[in-house]
Design a protein around this motif. Structure first.
Motif, PDB file in Angstrom:
ATOM      1  N   TYR A 104       1.171  -1.197   0.155  1.00 38.58           N
ATOM      2  CA  TYR A 104       0.270   0.325   0.133  1.00 38.58           C
ATOM      3  C   TYR A 104       1.007   1.098  -0.272  1.00 38.58           C
ATOM      4  CZ  TYR A 104      -4.327   3.194   1.443  1.00 38.58           C
ATOM      5  OH  TYR A 104      -4.460   4.081   1.627  1.00 38.58           O
ATOM      6  N   SER A 105       2.084   1.348   0.862  1.00 39.20           N
ATOM      7  CA  SER A 105       3.250   2.811   0.790  1.00 39.20           C
ATOM      8  C   SER A 105       3.381   2.177  -1.116  1.00 39.20           C
ATOM      9  CB  SER A 105       3.604   2.075   1.640  1.00 39.20           C
ATOM     10  OG  SER A 105       4.853   0.939   1.365  1.00 39.20           O
ATOM     11  N   GLY A 354       8.858  -3.889   1.631  1.00 31.94           N
ATOM     12  CA  GLY A 354       8.243  -3.411   0.780  1.00 31.94           C
ATOM     13  C   GLY A 354       8.457  -2.719  -0.226  1.00 31.94           C
ATOM     14  N   VAL A 355       9.942  -2.750  -0.142  1.00 29.15           N
ATOM     15  CA  VAL A 355      11.279  -2.329  -1.518  1.00 29.15           C
ATOM     16  C   VAL A 355      10.756  -3.159  -2.979  1.00 29.15           C
ATOM     17  CG1 VAL A 355      13.556  -2.561  -2.041  1.00 29.15           C
ATOM     18  CG2 VAL A 355      12.660  -1.726  -0.025  1.00 29.15           C
ATOM     19  N   MET A 378       1.332  -9.437  -4.146  1.00 28.41           N
ATOM     20  CA  MET A 378       1.118  -8.964  -2.553  1.00 28.41           C
ATOM     21  C   MET A 378      -0.114  -8.676  -1.961  1.00 28.41           C
ATOM     22  SD  MET A 378       5.227  -7.105  -1.357  1.00 28.41           S
ATOM     23  CE  MET A 378       4.337  -7.219   0.572  1.00 28.41           C
ATOM     24  N   ASP A 379      -0.752  -8.087  -2.776  1.00 29.36           N
ATOM     25  CA  ASP A 379      -2.293  -7.667  -3.393  1.00 29.36           C
ATOM     26  C   ASP A 379      -2.693  -8.452  -3.433  1.00 29.36           C
ATOM     27  OD1 ASP A 379      -4.530  -5.587  -3.670  1.00 29.36           O
ATOM     28  OD2 ASP A 379      -3.617  -5.086  -5.355  1.00 29.36           O
ATOM     29  N   PHE A 380      -2.719  -9.442  -4.473  1.00 26.56           N
ATOM     30  CA  PHE A 380      -3.638 -10.440  -4.791  1.00 26.56           C
ATOM     31  C   PHE A 380      -3.498 -11.052  -3.106  1.00 26.56           C
ATOM     32  CE2 PHE A 380      -4.466 -15.293  -5.397  1.00 26.56           C
ATOM     33  CZ  PHE A 380      -6.322 -14.764  -6.253  1.00 26.56           C
ATOM     34  N   THR A 381      -2.698 -12.124  -2.654  1.00 25.67           N
ATOM     35  CA  THR A 381      -2.525 -12.821  -1.473  1.00 25.67           C
ATOM     36  C   THR A 381      -3.374 -11.973  -0.232  1.00 25.67           C
ATOM     37  OG1 THR A 381      -0.660 -13.735  -1.894  1.00 25.67           O
ATOM     38  CG2 THR A 381      -0.643 -14.186   0.148  1.00 25.67           C
ATOM     39  N   ALA A 382      -2.986 -10.907  -0.097  1.00 24.45           N
ATOM     40  CA  ALA A 382      -3.843  -9.987   1.093  1.00 24.45           C
ATOM     41  C   ALA A 382      -5.579 -10.096   0.835  1.00 24.45           C
ATOM     42  CB  ALA A 382      -3.464  -8.548   1.742  1.00 24.45           C
ATOM     43  N   CYS A 383      -5.633  -9.072  -0.264  1.00 25.00           N
ATOM     44  CA  CYS A 383      -7.325  -8.720  -0.386  1.00 25.00           C
ATOM     45  C   CYS A 383      -7.843  -9.580  -1.285  1.00 25.00           C
ATOM     46  CB  CYS A 383      -6.871  -7.704  -1.314  1.00 25.00           C
ATOM     47  SG  CYS A 383      -5.893  -5.739  -1.193  1.00 25.00           S
ATOM     48  N   ASN A 384      -7.397 -10.863  -1.571  1.00 23.65           N
ATOM     49  CA  ASN A 384      -8.554 -11.717  -2.219  1.00 23.65           C
ATOM     50  C   ASN A 384      -8.192 -13.418  -1.982  1.00 23.65           C
ATOM     51  OD1 ASN A 384      -8.485 -10.146  -4.134  1.00 23.65           O
ATOM     52  ND2 ASN A 384      -7.965 -10.669  -5.953  1.00 23.65           N
ATOM     53  N   VAL A 385      -7.026 -13.457  -0.584  1.00 26.62           N
ATOM     54  CA  VAL A 385      -6.978 -14.552   0.126  1.00 26.62           C
ATOM     55  C   VAL A 385      -6.801 -14.036   1.317  1.00 26.62           C
ATOM     56  CG1 VAL A 385      -5.680 -16.506   0.633  1.00 26.62           C
ATOM     57  CG2 VAL A 385      -6.234 -15.153  -1.781  1.00 26.62           C
TER      58      VAL A 385
END
Length: 449
Positions: A104-105, A354-355, A378-385
């Protein structure tokens, strides 16, 4: 001072912080481009319906868990269901918050880079190819990392000051500022030529343009738009006075989120149609299409700067809640000094991890996981799973594990109308919310849809 000394100074402070957590990338960046690619008004109508039927019950469930225990994410579930596996819901929420903050950062950093360039007069009127500029920005390791570092630094400085002096104080300024900027942008957008075509696209439902995939997107967007599923609102509501009405607070937060979503659409779509651009621009709508729009209107540079400032405000208030949810789960026996230390340590770790996400569009673009670059993975794993799993467990925990007396007590505190909502709320949590979450989850992983 221990963590229980942390309290919101007022209901307004709590509402501003909670709404600020919910109003972020989802409402201002993601919803307009998803609505643009999924039928406009029909999508927005379904989004409102699903937010009230799915998001609101989950938000109230997290409020009940936090306020009833006066404990933060990790401790709250253990207090309500000791010696059981339910305590892992809070730990899952903290882990997911950390993962989200890592990538997100990166988006927050892009926003700050664009805001700086706009303030320096390097965007509107500078003869920029916005599509090429966006590609160059996200591929440039120096720009990406400086933006990301600056974004994390602001987040750390605010959270390190604590709930009252940091998050609440800043949110009280940022959220009203966000609404004020939206009003200015909407007035300007609505006075552009052919602006009403954009309003009609966004507000007049045309269900012939809505696909089954669009319906699932509306369901998923309603779920993610108000920060439920990762126990952020458990932590925030643990700082809330027991006299405040939880149903009223939940309705207010959801109402503000829907209002911002409406304002975002009214600011963006009239400008898009006025410039003769397609509303289906996708994720690049903010960084590519909108600067192109402002290029062709009087005082475009000023309005683009205002919009980027607005977006930066929204991303920061969400970032505060992510870091706070993590920091609050660590020991605070030494008081403010320990909070400050944890803020810097966790914030620094989120930047470091996050780098790779920040570099995944440039020097690390060849690195893929399950066919996705690091950022997208990372986006998919966090938000969709992880978020759907967390939300499903929260709905089941409140509906089936918590004692009825606790639920009724929390809904009645500060409210004379709590019992009116109880039966409907429990019905939604038991039957509607779990089914909806499972559908979204199966669609996200490609099993249905």
């Amino acid at each position: 001072m221990n963590r229980q000394a942390e309290k919101w100074t007022s209901k307004v402070g709590f509402i501003m912080a909670a709404a600020g957590s919910a109003i972020g990338i989802g409402a201002i960046w993601k919803l307009p481009y998803i609505a643009g690619t999924n039928g406009g008004g029909a999508f927005f109508l379904l989004f409102i319906l699903f937010t009230l039927l799915i998001g609101l019950p989950l938000l109230l469930a997290e409020f009940v868990i936090g306020r009833s225990t006066q404990k933060t994410a990790v401790e709250a579930y253990e207090a309500l269901a000791p010696k059981s596996g339910w305590k892992w819901i809070g730990r899952l929420g903290v882990f997911t918050s950390f993962m989200i903050l890592c990538f997100y950062s990166v988006v927050g950093g892009w926003t700050l880079v664009y805001l700086f360039r706009s303030l320096m007069g390097q965007l509107v009127g500078a003869g920029v190819d916005y599509s090429k500029l966006f590609d160059q920005t996200i591929a440039n390791p120096t720009a990406s990392l400086i933006g990301q570092c600056s974004f994390i630094l602001i987040t750390i400085l605010v959270v390190a000051k604590g709930v009252q002096k940091g998050i609440e104080t800043v949110s009280k300024f940022l959220l009203p500022g966000l609404f004020l900027l939206f009003v200015v942008l909407i007035i300007r957008s609505l006075t552009l030529q052919d602006a009403m075509k954009g309003v009609e696209f966004f507000l007049r439902p045309d269900f012939s343009k809505l696909t089954s995939e669009g319906i699932l997107f509306a369901l998923g967007q309603s779920f993610f738009a108000i920060s439920v599923g990762i126990s952020i609102m458990v932590t925030y509501s643990s700082y809330l006075d027991r006299k405040e009405s939880l149903p009223r607070s939940a309705f207010t937060v959801v109402g503000l989120n829907l209002l911002v979503s409406l304002l975002a659409g009214l600011a963006i779509f009239p400008a898009i149609f006025s410039a003769g651009l397609e509303p289906t621009a996708g994720p690049g709508l903010l960084f590519i299409a909108l600067p192109s729009v402002f290029e062709h209107i009087p005082f475009g540079g000023l309005f683009l700067t205002a919009f980027l400032a607005l977006f930066a405000f929204a991303t920061l208030t969400s970032s505060f809640s992510l870091l706070e949810n993590i920091v609050a789960s660590f020991p605070m026996s030494e008081g403010h000094a320990q909070r400050k230390r944890w803020s810097w340590m966790i914030g620094g770790a989120s930047f470091a991890l996050g780098v790779p996400a920040a570099l995944s569009f440039g020097v690390l673009d060849h690195v893929t996981i399950a066919g996705k670059n690091i950022f997208d993975f990372m986006d998919f794993t966090a938000c969709n799973v992880l978020m759907p799993i967390g939300a499903l467990l929260i709905s089941l925990f409140v509906a089936h594990r918590l004692e009825r007396s606790v639920l009724i007590d929390q809904l009645h505190n500060g409210s004379s109308s709590g019992s009116r909502w109880f039966t409907l709320w429990i019905f939604l949590l038991k039957y509607v919310v779990p089914v909806a979450i499972i559908i979204v989850f199966l669609n996200a992983i490609g099993i249905v849809g």
